[in-house]
Motif scaffolding. Structure first.
Motif, PDB file in Angstrom:
ATOM      1  N   VAL A 135      23.109  -8.185  38.510  1.00 37.60           N
ATOM      2  CA  VAL A 135      22.600  -7.840  39.926  1.00 37.60           C
ATOM      3  C   VAL A 135      21.131  -8.111  39.727  1.00 37.60           C
ATOM      4  O   VAL A 135      20.506  -8.397  40.962  1.00 37.60           O
ATOM      5  CB  VAL A 135      22.675  -6.076  40.016  1.00 37.60           C
ATOM      6  N   MET A 136      20.368  -8.027  38.564  1.00 35.08           N
ATOM      7  CA  MET A 136      19.094  -8.323  38.364  1.00 35.08           C
ATOM      8  C   MET A 136      18.754  -9.791  38.895  1.00 35.08           C
ATOM      9  O   MET A 136      17.744 -10.255  39.674  1.00 35.08           O
ATOM     10  CB  MET A 136      18.445  -7.859  37.150  1.00 35.08           C
ATOM     11  N   ASN A 137      19.728 -10.552  38.342  1.00 35.93           N
ATOM     12  CA  ASN A 137      19.707 -11.899  38.577  1.00 35.93           C
ATOM     13  C   ASN A 137      19.889 -12.508  40.145  1.00 35.93           C
ATOM     14  O   ASN A 137      18.985 -13.098  40.665  1.00 35.93           O
ATOM     15  CB  ASN A 137      20.705 -12.843  37.756  1.00 35.93           C
ATOM     16  N   GLY A 138      20.781 -11.688  40.588  1.00 37.51           N
ATOM     17  CA  GLY A 138      21.071 -11.748  42.010  1.00 37.51           C
ATOM     18  C   GLY A 138      19.763 -11.349  42.938  1.00 37.51           C
ATOM     19  O   GLY A 138      19.399 -12.027  43.821  1.00 37.51           O
ATOM     20  N   GLN A 139      19.112 -10.134  42.519  1.00 36.62           N
ATOM     21  CA  GLN A 139      17.751  -9.669  43.405  1.00 36.62           C
ATOM     22  C   GLN A 139      16.702 -10.564  43.288  1.00 36.62           C
ATOM     23  O   GLN A 139      16.075 -10.816  44.132  1.00 36.62           O
ATOM     24  CB  GLN A 139      17.875  -8.342  43.168  1.00 36.62           C
ATOM     25  N   GLU A 140      16.517 -11.101  41.956  1.00 37.52           N
ATOM     26  CA  GLU A 140      15.683 -12.290  41.617  1.00 37.52           C
ATOM     27  C   GLU A 140      15.649 -13.435  42.620  1.00 37.52           C
ATOM     28  O   GLU A 140      14.644 -13.924  43.001  1.00 37.52           O
ATOM     29  CB  GLU A 140      15.473 -12.485  40.348  1.00 37.52           C
ATOM     30  N   ARG A 141      17.005 -13.726  42.716  1.00 34.58           N
ATOM     31  CA  ARG A 141      17.216 -14.940  43.444  1.00 34.58           C
ATOM     32  C   ARG A 141      16.866 -14.952  44.943  1.00 34.58           C
ATOM     33  O   ARG A 141      16.450 -15.701  45.613  1.00 34.58           O
ATOM     34  CB  ARG A 141      18.869 -15.489  43.500  1.00 34.58           C
ATOM     35  N   VAL A 142      17.267 -13.773  45.459  1.00 33.04           N
ATOM     36  CA  VAL A 142      17.213 -13.360  47.026  1.00 33.04           C
ATOM     37  C   VAL A 142      15.707 -12.932  47.181  1.00 33.04           C
ATOM     38  O   VAL A 142      15.412 -12.846  48.447  1.00 33.04           O
ATOM     39  CB  VAL A 142      18.295 -12.498  47.420  1.00 33.04           C
ATOM     40  N   GLY A 143      15.185 -12.168  46.216  1.00 29.88           N
ATOM     41  CA  GLY A 143      13.759 -11.867  46.152  1.00 29.88           C
ATOM     42  C   GLY A 143      13.466 -10.719  46.914  1.00 29.88           C
ATOM     43  O   GLY A 143      12.786 -10.544  48.078  1.00 29.88           O
ATOM     44  N   VAL A 144      14.255  -9.680  46.726  1.00 33.84           N
ATOM     45  CA  VAL A 144      14.083  -8.394  47.211  1.00 33.84           C
ATOM     46  C   VAL A 144      12.509  -7.725  46.876  1.00 33.84           C
ATOM     47  O   VAL A 144      12.175  -7.826  46.102  1.00 33.84           O
ATOM     48  CB  VAL A 144      14.989  -7.242  46.707  1.00 33.84           C
ATOM     49  N   LYS A 145      11.626  -7.294  47.817  1.00 38.18           N
ATOM     50  CA  LYS A 145      10.462  -7.240  47.856  1.00 38.18           C
ATOM     51  C   LYS A 145      10.116  -5.647  48.381  1.00 38.18           C
ATOM     52  O   LYS A 145      10.920  -5.229  49.058  1.00 38.18           O
ATOM     53  CB  LYS A 145       9.571  -8.036  48.366  1.00 38.18           C
ATOM     54  N   MET A 146       8.922  -4.966  47.840  1.00 36.59           N
ATOM     55  CA  MET A 146       8.428  -3.857  48.247  1.00 36.59           C
ATOM     56  C   MET A 146       8.261  -3.643  49.951  1.00 36.59           C
ATOM     57  O   MET A 146       7.861  -4.580  50.464  1.00 36.59           O
ATOM     58  CB  MET A 146       7.188  -3.386  47.435  1.00 36.59           C
ATOM     59  N   GLY A 147       8.685  -2.585  50.156  1.00 39.15           N
ATOM     60  CA  GLY A 147       8.728  -2.376  51.858  1.00 39.15           C
ATOM     61  C   GLY A 147       9.617  -3.152  52.704  1.00 39.15           C
ATOM     62  O   GLY A 147       9.505  -2.992  53.758  1.00 39.15           O
ATOM     63  N   GLU A 148      10.695  -3.751  52.203  1.00 37.68           N
ATOM     64  CA  GLU A 148      11.732  -4.360  52.932  1.00 37.68           C
ATOM     65  C   GLU A 148      12.965  -3.694  53.234  1.00 37.68           C
ATOM     66  O   GLU A 148      13.259  -2.327  52.753  1.00 37.68           O
ATOM     67  CB  GLU A 148      11.959  -5.796  52.166  1.00 37.68           C
ATOM     68  N   ILE A 149      13.756  -4.035  54.399  1.00 37.38           N
ATOM     69  CA  ILE A 149      14.819  -3.386  54.710  1.00 37.38           C
ATOM     70  C   ILE A 149      16.003  -4.387  54.123  1.00 37.38           C
ATOM     71  O   ILE A 149      16.173  -5.481  54.266  1.00 37.38           O
ATOM     72  CB  ILE A 149      15.056  -3.401  56.171  1.00 37.38           C
TER      73      ILE A 149
END
Length: 345
Positions: free
Chosen positions: A154-168
């Protein structure tokens, strides 16, 4: 020893098998906990075939204690360890670039190598030398340690898609992977997390995990709810945590212009989906996949769990002994659990 053996497609039996034949430098572990992954179910049903042998032993999320050290002085008999189950060659062009999960010579426990739905599991010398075996942090349970592997993915997936602070962030599917995406997105500072999931039990689990809005897609318009929660723009990120190709276009429609979509879940071999290429083109969307993990993400996930930064015990809703492996797999497949653990002696 006893093991849950994949005899053929759709057939797993609890039976006696030979003790693992150790070669020089191999590590032998007594399995203390192994959790069931959705990929295990896909393999069982013949929906994933690459690297799979018949008969074989599945199970790649696990932790145990050292029985034979194989001459490795960094380990001692009785020591608690867990294993990053993908073994990279370390020298191909992908490994050199830090993408060892895409290694051209990748092998994995529960695939090419017998896995952990057994009393004992052999860790090949190559996996030990490459640093895939990690001492368990003190005080961490074997079951929680087994969840370092899916969290690392999951960490790899979110790094790839670039989840950032303040996002929906919108997550499609609230199985164990979807729940981990919710928890990690919350930890990453997402301001609103929306989950679409038809199961009432899993919707409740998603809310407890930190989701702000949970939607039953069989009764509500998911797109309308996402738009209403984002000033009509759409989510910044949509993550497919369920391997249903037909939902890919739904994910694309859920994000705003310049939004990002993660096709995270594994999909059955040979199944394809039509994508709205105009939406991707004109809305300047980024669509990415995510596969597996690296030793670094595994170690980071293990430390996050051990430190209490990311709680995983609540995912473990069902526990079975190894003799009940067939029932355990059926329970995981039916969706009546979040995460199913096989607990050893």
């Amino acid at each position: 020893m006893k093991a849950g053996v994949l005899q053929n497609v759709n057939e797993v039996t609890y039976t006696t098998v030979a003790e693992p034949a150790l070669e020089a430098g191999d590590l032998l572990l007594k399995v203390k906990a192994a959790t069931i992954c959705g990929t295990d179910i896909r393999i069982l049903r013949g929906k994933k075939t690459s690297g799979i042998r018949y008969p074989s032993v599945l199970g790649h999320e696990f932790a145990g204690v050292v029985v034979e050290t194989g001459g490795h002085t960094q380990f001692t008999k009785g020591q608690a360890v867990c294993v990053c189950p993908q073994f990279a060659c370390g020298h191909c062009e992908y490994c050199i670039r830090g993408a060892e999960n895409l290694c051209r010579g990748l092998t994995a426990m529960g695939y090419e190598i017998d896995g952990a739905f057994a009393e004992y599991v052999r860790i090949p010398a190559s996996g030990v030398r490459s640093g895939n075996v990690f001492p368990m942090p003190e005080g961490l349970s074997f079951e929680a340690a087994a969840l370092a592997e899916p969290l690392a993915c999951v960490m790899n997936g979110q790094e790839r898609v670039g989840v950032k602070m303040g996002e929906i962030v919108t997550v499609l599917g609230a199985g164990p992977i979807g729940i981990l995406h919710v928890k990690l997105a919350r930890l990453s500072g997402a301001r609103c997390i929306i989950v679409s999931e038809p199961s009432p039990m899993r919707r409740e689990a998603a809310m407890r995990a930190g989701a702000d809005i949970v939607i039953d897609p069989t009764a509500e318009d998911v797109l309308a709810r996402v738009k209403a929660s984002s000033d009509g723009l759409g989510a910044d990120v949509a993550i497919m945590a369920i391997g249903v190709p037909s939902l890919a276009n739904d994910a694309i429609r859920l994000v705003r212009h310049r939004g990002r979509v993660s096709l995270f879940a594994g999909f059955s071999k040979g199944i394809q989906a039509e994508l709205d290429v105009n939406a991707i083109h004109y809305n300047e969307l980024i669509v990415t996949g995510a596969f597996g993990l690296t030793r670094l993400t595994f170690e980071t996930a293990l430390n996050m769990i051990a430190s209490g930064k990311l709680e995983v015990d609540s995912l473990l809703t069902h526990r079975f002994g190894l003799p009940d492996i067939v029932t355990a797999l059926a329970t995981a497949e039916q969706g009546s659990a979040i995460k199913v653990a096989i607990v050893g002696d």
